[in-house]
Design an enzyme around this catalytic site. Sequence first.
Site, PDB file in Angstrom:
ATOM      1  N   GLU A   1       0.833  -1.204   0.000  1.00  0.00           N
ATOM      2  CA  GLU A   1       0.000   0.000   0.000  1.00  0.00           C
ATOM      3  C   GLU A   1       0.875   1.264   0.000  1.00  0.00           C
ATOM      4  O   GLU A   1       0.773   2.127   0.878  1.00  0.00           O
ATOM      5  CB  GLU A   1      -0.991  -0.009   1.175  1.00  0.00           C
ATOM      6  CG  GLU A   1      -1.982  -1.158   1.055  1.00  0.00           C
ATOM      7  CD  GLU A   1      -3.199  -1.092   1.976  1.00  0.00           C
ATOM      8  OE1 GLU A   1      -3.233  -0.257   2.896  1.00  0.00           O
ATOM      9  OE2 GLU A   1      -4.131  -1.887   1.752  1.00  0.00           O
TER      10      GLU A   1
ATOM     11  N   GLU B   1      -4.848  -8.812  -0.607  1.00  0.00           N
ATOM     12  CA  GLU B   1      -5.648  -8.591   0.608  1.00  0.00           C
ATOM     13  C   GLU B   1      -7.100  -8.487   0.187  1.00  0.00           C
ATOM     14  O   GLU B   1      -7.452  -7.612  -0.616  1.00  0.00           O
ATOM     15  CB  GLU B   1      -5.229  -7.304   1.336  1.00  0.00           C
ATOM     16  CG  GLU B   1      -3.893  -7.422   2.032  1.00  0.00           C
ATOM     17  CD  GLU B   1      -3.534  -6.201   2.876  1.00  0.00           C
ATOM     18  OE1 GLU B   1      -4.451  -5.518   3.376  1.00  0.00           O
ATOM     19  OE2 GLU B   1      -2.327  -5.945   3.022  1.00  0.00           O
TER      20      GLU B   1
ATOM     21  N   GLN C   1      -7.539 -11.933   7.422  1.00  0.00           N
ATOM     22  CA  GLN C   1      -6.277 -12.624   7.581  1.00  0.00           C
ATOM     23  C   GLN C   1      -6.568 -14.005   8.173  1.00  0.00           C
ATOM     24  O   GLN C   1      -7.686 -14.247   8.596  1.00  0.00           O
ATOM     25  CB  GLN C   1      -5.346 -11.821   8.467  1.00  0.00           C
ATOM     26  CG  GLN C   1      -5.065 -10.420   7.926  1.00  0.00           C
ATOM     27  CD  GLN C   1      -3.929  -9.700   8.666  1.00  0.00           C
ATOM     28  OE1 GLN C   1      -3.247 -10.249   9.497  1.00  0.00           O
ATOM     29  NE2 GLN C   1      -3.769  -8.419   8.340  1.00  0.00           N
TER      30      GLN C   1
HETATM   31  O1  AHR Z   1      -5.187  -6.243   6.695  1.00  0.00           O
HETATM   32  C1  AHR Z   1      -5.127  -5.104   7.490  1.00  0.00           C
HETATM   33  C2  AHR Z   1      -4.482  -3.911   6.787  1.00  0.00           C
HETATM   34  O2  AHR Z   1      -5.295  -3.499   5.748  1.00  0.00           O
HETATM   35  C3  AHR Z   1      -3.148  -4.173   6.141  1.00  0.00           C
HETATM   36  O3  AHR Z   1      -2.089  -4.065   7.031  1.00  0.00           O
HETATM   37  C4  AHR Z   1      -3.071  -3.082   5.125  1.00  0.00           C
HETATM   38  O4  AHR Z   1      -2.287  -3.435   4.020  1.00  0.00           O
HETATM   39  C5  AHR Z   1      -4.516  -2.821   4.773  1.00  0.00           C
HETATM   40  O5  AHR Z   1      -4.839  -1.481   4.792  1.00  0.00           O
END
Ligand code: AHR
Length: 506
Positions: A176, A307, A356
């Site tokens: 990001e 993600e 996650q």
């Molecule tokens: O997954 C949580 C956060 O979300 C990660 O660290 C980031 O890459 C995103 O904004």
Amino acid sequence: STPTTRAVINVDLGGPVINRHLYGHFAEHLGRCIYGGFWVGEDSELPNVGGIRTDVVEALRALNIPNLRWPGGCFADEYHWQDGIGPRQDRPIMVNTHWGNVEENNHFGTHEFMALCELLGADPYVNGNVGSGTVREMSEWVEYLTRDGDSPMVRQRKANGREKAWRVPFWGIGNEAWGCGGNMRPEAYADEARRFATFLRDHGDNKLYRIAAGANDDNLAWTEALMKAVSCLGCGNKPRGFFQGISFHYYTHDGDGIHRSHATDFDDTQYYRTMIKAADIDRVIKAHRAVMDSYDPAGVVGLVCDEWGTWWQVDEGTNPGFLQQQNTLRDALVAGLHFDIFHSHAERLIMANIAQTVNVLQSMILTDDQGGLVLTPTYHVFEMNKGHQDAASLAVHQPGGPATIDVDGTALAQVTASASRKGDTVLISAGNLSLDSGTMIDFDLRGGSVSAARGRILTADRPQAHNTVAEPTAVAPVELEVRVTDGHLIADLPPHSFATIEVDLA
Ligand code: AHR
């Protein structure tokens, strides 16, 4: 009478292979994902292998996890890998400023991560630090991990107990970069990605698949800047090999911004808005693909959604920076819908990572410190769908288009489905997203004959249903009755349900 949903599948017309890496995972130093999730330490009373919690590994092994992304996320851009090697008691402490402002003792570092990957049977996907790190630091991490023979980093690795080089197929160049990874502008990051990538060497047989940090949602200008940075329109359209993949991130919420809606206490409107947002990833992937196609018509550069998942209010009483949330049948339906869409983009989309794996955002597993472990509804979708990994995708046609549900003027397909074939086995996944209408689904399989079919269904009396230590199987798959007649598979899909049917071809 129950309405029927008809769908045609030509089992002899296999499409692009569904890369197993679409079923990838993400574990960040965030809240209780690593510490208290995967890692309990060697002195813990909970059963562990070298500090890694045994029951967590056993449960995850059933998912055939193909790759695990680590150490972040935002954390990756403030992580200095040298702090996480050597004797644990000597490792420096840092502050995890992104996530909860808590101390990080670096007890889970490079060796622990590689041991976890080995236990899971997953390929490591290491995300390097661009935001606050140096080219030298990242280059030396690759050397430490993957070089054989003799070199300064190899000697250090051996002194820390690991003789052989590891295999690391995937490498992230920051995270990001438009935000927590350094607030860069697209062209500035594109140049940084080229510079860092130059020094991310292939040592020996280890070939890195370098992934540039990509866009959020449909920020196409970001993707375009990265494609320009590797395209070579004057040389036969063959992209330059600085990086092989470009990522993007896509989180699902109920249309009103992340962390607004409650994880378990939501109404019908919030449910449907969630499904609209989840379904919209199809448009977003198409848009990124169109940009990539214009610079790389041969499809050499891969698209990586590293993600994805739902993002709700945190559980009451937990640290807001820990992003810990419950997981309901609604989350499972989001996962099923995403996979249907991912499968349809198998040609360009080569990897995806749920955010996650444990205790954070849309997790597979929730744990407590007393040894409690809960498999979430989302876990079950990953398990039911695992047969799609590395199978040839099959198109699923709903003649006349699917029945739709009107959500604030946008049409949501009531039933979504996808299918794949591996050898003589066909796997079909289907979700009924309606909250009140069941449907009788009729899959018309053509181009092969059916010898047997086994169905499983994941549902509950309401979409808010979820699992807890006290009630661990409130949402768990059970057998689905499938009637087989003349190549047709017929089954009842109740409201808010997800099902898979595994078919043996004669
Ligand atoms: O997954 C949580 C956060 O979300 C990660 O660290 C980031 O890459 C995103 O904004």
